[in-house]
Scaffold this motif. Structure first.
Motif, PDB file in Angstrom:
ATOM      1  N   TYR A   1       8.760   6.169  -9.328  1.00  0.00           N
ATOM      2  CA  TYR A   1       8.041   5.283 -10.247  1.00  0.00           C
ATOM      3  C   TYR A   1       7.855   5.960 -11.606  1.00  0.00           C
ATOM      4  N   ASP A   2       7.515   7.245 -11.599  1.00  0.00           N
ATOM      5  CA  ASP A   2       7.323   7.979 -12.849  1.00  0.00           C
ATOM      6  C   ASP A   2       8.604   8.005 -13.680  1.00  0.00           C
ATOM      7  N   LEU A   3       9.736   8.043 -13.015  1.00  0.00           N
ATOM      8  CA  LEU A   3      11.010   8.059 -13.727  1.00  0.00           C
ATOM      9  C   LEU A   3      11.426   6.669 -14.202  1.00  0.00           C
ATOM     10  N   GLU A   4      10.935   5.649 -13.521  1.00  0.00           N
ATOM     11  CA  GLU A   4      11.404   4.299 -13.808  1.00  0.00           C
ATOM     12  C   GLU A   4      10.778   3.709 -15.067  1.00  0.00           C
ATOM     13  N   SER A   5       9.446   3.769 -15.183  1.00  0.00           N
ATOM     14  CA  SER A   5       8.808   3.083 -16.307  1.00  0.00           C
ATOM     15  C   SER A   5       7.419   3.640 -16.563  1.00  0.00           C
ATOM     16  N   SER A   6       6.803   3.151 -17.619  1.00  0.00           N
ATOM     17  CA  SER A   6       5.451   3.577 -17.980  1.00  0.00           C
ATOM     18  C   SER A   6       4.384   2.851 -17.168  1.00  0.00           C
ATOM     19  N   SER A   7       4.764   1.887 -16.359  1.00  0.00           N
ATOM     20  CA  SER A   7       3.803   1.150 -15.539  1.00  0.00           C
ATOM     21  C   SER A   7       3.626   1.768 -14.158  1.00  0.00           C
ATOM     22  N   ALA A   8       4.023   3.034 -14.041  1.00  0.00           N
ATOM     23  CA  ALA A   8       3.977   3.694 -12.735  1.00  0.00           C
ATOM     24  C   ALA A   8       2.564   3.749 -12.176  1.00  0.00           C
ATOM     25  N   HIS A   9       1.574   3.951 -13.042  1.00  0.00           N
ATOM     26  CA  HIS A   9       0.195   4.123 -12.573  1.00  0.00           C
ATOM     27  C   HIS A   9      -0.296   2.885 -11.809  1.00  0.00           C
ATOM     28  N   SER A  10      -0.053   1.710 -12.350  1.00  0.00           N
ATOM     29  CA  SER A  10      -0.510   0.486 -11.685  1.00  0.00           C
ATOM     30  C   SER A  10       0.226   0.274 -10.367  1.00  0.00           C
ATOM     31  N   LYS A  11       1.484   0.663 -10.308  1.00  0.00           N
ATOM     32  CA  LYS A  11       2.234   0.534  -9.059  1.00  0.00           C
ATOM     33  C   LYS A  11       1.674   1.471  -7.994  1.00  0.00           C
ATOM     34  N   LYS A  12       1.290   2.658  -8.416  1.00  0.00           N
ATOM     35  CA  LYS A  12       0.696   3.596  -7.461  1.00  0.00           C
ATOM     36  C   LYS A  12      -0.625   3.058  -6.915  1.00  0.00           C
ATOM     37  N   LEU A  13      -1.426   2.486  -7.809  1.00  0.00           N
ATOM     38  CA  LEU A  13      -2.723   1.955  -7.389  1.00  0.00           C
ATOM     39  C   LEU A  13      -2.574   0.819  -6.389  1.00  0.00           C
ATOM     40  N   SER A  14      -1.453   0.118  -6.440  1.00  0.00           N
ATOM     41  CA  SER A  14      -1.266  -1.016  -5.537  1.00  0.00           C
ATOM     42  C   SER A  14      -1.189  -0.590  -4.076  1.00  0.00           C
ATOM     43  N   PHE A  15      -0.985   0.701  -3.820  1.00  0.00           N
ATOM     44  CA  PHE A  15      -0.901   1.177  -2.436  1.00  0.00           C
ATOM     45  C   PHE A  15      -2.270   1.516  -1.856  1.00  0.00           C
ATOM     46  N   LEU A  16      -3.293   1.599  -2.690  1.00  0.00           N
ATOM     47  CA  LEU A  16      -4.619   1.971  -2.193  1.00  0.00           C
ATOM     48  C   LEU A  16      -5.159   0.988  -1.146  1.00  0.00           C
ATOM     49  N   PRO A  17      -5.068  -0.341  -1.363  1.00  0.00           N
ATOM     50  CA  PRO A  17      -5.540  -1.259  -0.305  1.00  0.00           C
ATOM     51  C   PRO A  17      -4.776  -1.083   1.007  1.00  0.00           C
ATOM     52  N   LEU A  18      -3.488  -0.819   0.906  1.00  0.00           N
ATOM     53  CA  LEU A  18      -2.679  -0.625   2.110  1.00  0.00           C
ATOM     54  C   LEU A  18      -3.127   0.631   2.863  1.00  0.00           C
ATOM     55  N   LEU A  19      -3.391   1.693   2.114  1.00  0.00           N
ATOM     56  CA  LEU A  19      -3.851   2.929   2.742  1.00  0.00           C
ATOM     57  C   LEU A  19      -5.240   2.740   3.345  1.00  0.00           C
ATOM     58  N   GLY A  20      -6.106   2.030   2.615  1.00  0.00           N
ATOM     59  CA  GLY A  20      -7.446   1.786   3.122  1.00  0.00           C
ATOM     60  C   GLY A  20      -7.454   0.991   4.407  1.00  0.00           C
ATOM     61  N   GLN A  21      -6.465   0.146   4.577  1.00  0.00           N
ATOM     62  CA  GLN A  21      -6.401  -0.706   5.764  1.00  0.00           C
ATOM     63  C   GLN A  21      -5.811   0.003   6.968  1.00  0.00           C
ATOM     64  N   HIS A  22      -4.866   0.928   6.735  1.00  0.00           N
ATOM     65  CA  HIS A  22      -4.066   1.439   7.844  1.00  0.00           C
ATOM     66  C   HIS A  22      -4.205   2.930   8.138  1.00  0.00           C
ATOM     67  N   VAL A  23      -4.738   3.734   7.233  1.00  0.00           N
ATOM     68  CA  VAL A  23      -4.786   5.180   7.493  1.00  0.00           C
ATOM     69  C   VAL A  23      -6.220   5.681   7.421  1.00  0.00           C
ATOM     70  N   GLY A  24      -6.440   6.876   7.938  1.00  0.00           N
ATOM     71  CA  GLY A  24      -7.772   7.450   7.979  1.00  0.00           C
ATOM     72  C   GLY A  24      -8.143   8.159   6.696  1.00  0.00           C
ATOM     73  N   GLU A  25      -9.374   8.708   6.701  1.00  0.00           N
ATOM     74  CA  GLU A  25      -9.884   9.365   5.509  1.00  0.00           C
ATOM     75  C   GLU A  25      -9.143  10.661   5.188  1.00  0.00           C
ATOM     76  N   GLY A  26      -8.486  11.239   6.174  1.00  0.00           N
ATOM     77  CA  GLY A  26      -7.807  12.503   5.945  1.00  0.00           C
ATOM     78  C   GLY A  26      -6.466  12.377   5.260  1.00  0.00           C
ATOM     79  N   PHE A  27      -6.044  11.153   4.963  1.00  0.00           N
ATOM     80  CA  PHE A  27      -4.730  10.984   4.325  1.00  0.00           C
ATOM     81  C   PHE A  27      -4.752  11.593   2.922  1.00  0.00           C
ATOM     82  N   PRO A  28      -3.752  12.416   2.572  1.00  0.00           N
ATOM     83  CA  PRO A  28      -3.749  13.088   1.273  1.00  0.00           C
ATOM     84  C   PRO A  28      -3.400  12.119   0.133  1.00  0.00           C
ATOM     85  N   LEU A  29      -4.395  11.688  -0.616  1.00  0.00           N
ATOM     86  CA  LEU A  29      -4.148  10.762  -1.731  1.00  0.00           C
ATOM     87  C   LEU A  29      -3.335  11.409  -2.835  1.00  0.00           C
TER      88      LEU A  29
END
Length: 283
Positions: A249-277
């Motif tokens: 994502y960092d190599l593709e475009s300047s909108s990488a940050h918002s794309k990364k943030l889009s995974f937070l709900p998925l992580l919150g739903q499926h993985v535990g607190e120990g997952f390395p953010l």
């Protein structure tokens, strides 16, 4: 632009069942020894595992004399055999954990020595152990030794494992050798051949995507990695996969940050607190 690295994955160790019988279960002692690795304290974990290994050797020495520690009566032949089998299994499990910790510490030569010792104890896992040792030699940059070990892994007892398992491992080993040689298409072909036999293997899908990246097809690599990450949570939500995806994502475009943030709900739903953010590459 700062260099961006993406990583291949391979499984380092086979696992064995462990028999337990103690007021403080042996599995708890083993867990106590391994937990420091998760906090980055590899040396403490190594110290505890070495102590456990020493304990296993001490108990085995007593058992082979016909006694158990703190027990005055001698063992019957049947009990002696059961006890020796139990503690050999425990010792083997400790050695696998030691090897894993050494790999995490990047002490690959010492990890190879541990696996060499396991070869004599576990002839039924000879091919798997030789493949693991070969992959560690590749990590060290020693291609001739790796190729020799991969060849030895193919010289096996037909009763040891199934043909499909053998073919998957062979394709993966060939793929990793081609990665080492920067033959990306050949490596990709090998990983795809293995994936046909194990279609749910996320590690293989990651490696195929990374080969695509090094061939210069950034967008195709991103599509492949996104498909893997969103494919079957939580099993596909692996730190290495997310690290690779967010790096692209960092190599593709300047909108990488918002794309990364889009995974937070998925992580919150499926993985535990120990997952390395940190695998999301957020700053």
């Amino acid at each position: 632009m700062a260099a961006t690295r993406v990583f291949f994955q391979f499984v380092v160790h086979p696992s064995l069942p462990i028999l337990l019988s103690s007021m403080v279960p042996f599995s708890m002692r083993l867990l106590h020894a391994q937990l420091p690795v998760l906090t980055g304290n590899h040396q403490l974990s190594l110290d505890r595992l070495c102590q456990l290994q020493h304990t296993c050797h001490q108990v085995l020495s007593e058992v082979r004399r016909g006694y158990l520690p703190f027990v005055t009566e001698p063992l019957t032949p049947e009990d002696q055999q059961v006890a020796e089998t139990l503690w050999m299994e425990r010792l083997t499990r400790v050695k696998f954990c030691l090897a894993n910790t050494l790999v995490a510490m990047q002490d690959y030569l010492l990890a190879v020595e541990v696996y060499e010792g396991l070869l004599e104890e576990l002839p039924g896992l000879r091919s798997q152990l030789l493949s693991v040792m070969g992959r560690l030699h590749l990590t060290l940059g020693d291609l001739p030794s790796a190729q020799t070990l991969f060849s030895l892994a193919e010289d096996r007892d037909e009763k040891e494992e199934g043909e499909e398992e053998r073919m998957v491992r062979t394709h993966i080993n060939q793929g990793l050798v081609n990665v080492f040689l920067c033959h990306w298409q050949l490596a990709k072909d090998s990983f795809e051949s293995a994936l046909q036999l194990e279609p749910t293997n996320t590690t293989l899908k990651n490696n195929i995507a990374v080969c695509t990246f090094y061939q210069g097809y950034l967008k195709e690599c991103i599509r492949e990695l996104e498909g893997v990450v969103r494919w079957s949570p939580p099993s596909s939500l692996q730190p290495a996969l997310l690290t690779n995806l967010t790096a692209t994502y960092d190599l593709e475009s300047s909108s990488a940050h918002s794309k990364k943030l889009s995974f937070l709900p998925l992580l919150g739903q499926h993985v535990g607190e120990g997952f390395p953010l940190s695998s999301l590459g957020l700053r």
